[in-house]
Enzyme design. Structure first.
Site, PDB file in Angstrom:
ATOM      1  N   ALA A  63      62.042  36.539  20.101  1.00 45.72           N
ATOM      2  CA  ALA A  63      61.965  37.928  19.659  1.00 45.72           C
ATOM      3  C   ALA A  63      62.363  38.000  18.187  1.00 45.72           C
ATOM      4  CB  ALA A  63      62.877  38.811  20.508  1.00 45.72           C
ATOM      5  N   GLY A 108      62.298  34.757  23.819  1.00 37.61           N
ATOM      6  CA  GLY A 108      61.216  35.587  24.320  1.00 37.61           C
ATOM      7  C   GLY A 108      59.908  34.842  24.478  1.00 37.61           C
ATOM      8  N   GLU A 111      60.158  33.087  27.720  1.00 37.10           N
ATOM      9  CA  GLU A 111      60.013  34.108  28.757  1.00 37.10           C
ATOM     10  C   GLU A 111      58.556  34.516  28.930  1.00 37.10           C
ATOM     11  OE1 GLU A 111      64.264  36.447  28.582  1.00 37.10           O
ATOM     12  OE2 GLU A 111      62.973  36.549  26.818  1.00 37.10           O
ATOM     13  N   GLU A 131      69.659  32.241  23.175  1.00 39.29           N
ATOM     14  CA  GLU A 131      70.232  33.580  23.007  1.00 39.29           C
ATOM     15  C   GLU A 131      71.756  33.599  22.922  1.00 39.29           C
ATOM     16  OE1 GLU A 131      66.261  34.381  25.149  1.00 39.29           O
ATOM     17  OE2 GLU A 131      67.833  32.852  25.184  1.00 39.29           O
TER      18      GLU A 131
END
Length: 258
Positions: A63, A108, A111, A131
């Site tokens: 992200a 992300g 993911e 993260e």
């Protein structure tokens, strides 16, 4: 769509994330673009398989940290909710989705890859959930999909340490299906996608539903769901075409998706 491009080759759709200057990092605009692309895919009955990939050195490097750093707890919850909504739409698409992971798939990006049904990776791809090193948890389903794919203990290790792993290690733990040299990756992905698209589309879609639903429930309920899907196929023209061709010892010319 600013950062996402959707093309079609026969019955195969190629969804490309195109923000290479930011290593395809996910931001709100990109999530909106992906959502719009999913609207187009769901409205297109001629698409039987989707390939999802990225431009440049990354699949999705994560992200967008620059954008996330400005979020409050309330706006972070909204961002996570929307990201999860988009990834769940990918996971729940009626047709198979193949992630073609050409480079970084971190946070992300990992993911997003895990929301797909099949993951093919380049030898130079890397995976991970960094993260905790940023003071946050995964936010788009990483704590849920990773243990389902690689097991409880390995998921704990990868998320707690935040370390990255190679494509080869990702394949060894079951996160990736197959690893290819970079120059062969897309050709192999297209070969697989077209092979799937040549099968009976209704049967493929129902098989995906059975697997996805079955993994979320007990074996008895799942077996009942599978039996219903199996029975439904016997009302299709594709079943008649496939079984007749088998009995006549010939190949099916083509399935008609009905």
């Amino acid at each position: 769509m600013e950062f996402v491009k959707l093309e079609q080759q026969g019955h195969v759709g190629i969804l490309t994330i195109n923000r290479p200057k930011a290593l395809n990092a996910l931001n709100l605009t990109m999530l909106n673009d992906l959502n719009s692309a999913l609207d187009q895919i769901e409205a297109n009955d001629s698409l039987y398989v989707i390939i999802l990939t990225g431009v440049g050195r990354a699949f999705v490097a994560g992200a967008d940290i620059r954008e996330m750093n400005k979020l409050s707890a309330i706006t972070a919850k909204s961002f996570a909710d929307f990201g999860n909504q988009v990834l769940l739409r990918i996971e729940n698409l009626s047709i198979p989705v193949i992630a073609v992971i050409n480079g970084f798939a971190l946070g992300g990006g990992c993911e997003l890859a895990m929301a797909c049904d099949i993951r093919l990776a380049s030898e130079n791809a890397t995976f991970g959930h960094p993260e905790v090193g940023l003071g946050i948890t995964p936010g788009f389903g990483g704590t849920q999909r990773l243990p389902r794919l690689v097991g409880y203990a390995k998921a704990m290790e990868l998320i707690f340490t935040g370390r990255t792993i190679s494509a080869i290690e990702a394949a060894l733990i079951g996160l990736v299906n197959t690893v290819y040299p970079p120059e062969e990756l897309m050709a192999k992905a297209l070969e697989m996608a077209h092979y799937i698209a040549d099968q009976a589309p209704i049967a493929v879609r129902l098989s995906k539903q059975c697997i996805r639903q079955g993994m979320q429930t007990d074996i008895n309920t799942a077996a009942t769901y599978e039996a219903l899907a199996f029975a439904f196929c016997f009302e299709t023209e594709d079943k008649n075409a496939g079984m007749t061709a088998f009995l006549e010892k010939r190949a099916v010319k083509s399935f008609e998706n009905r």
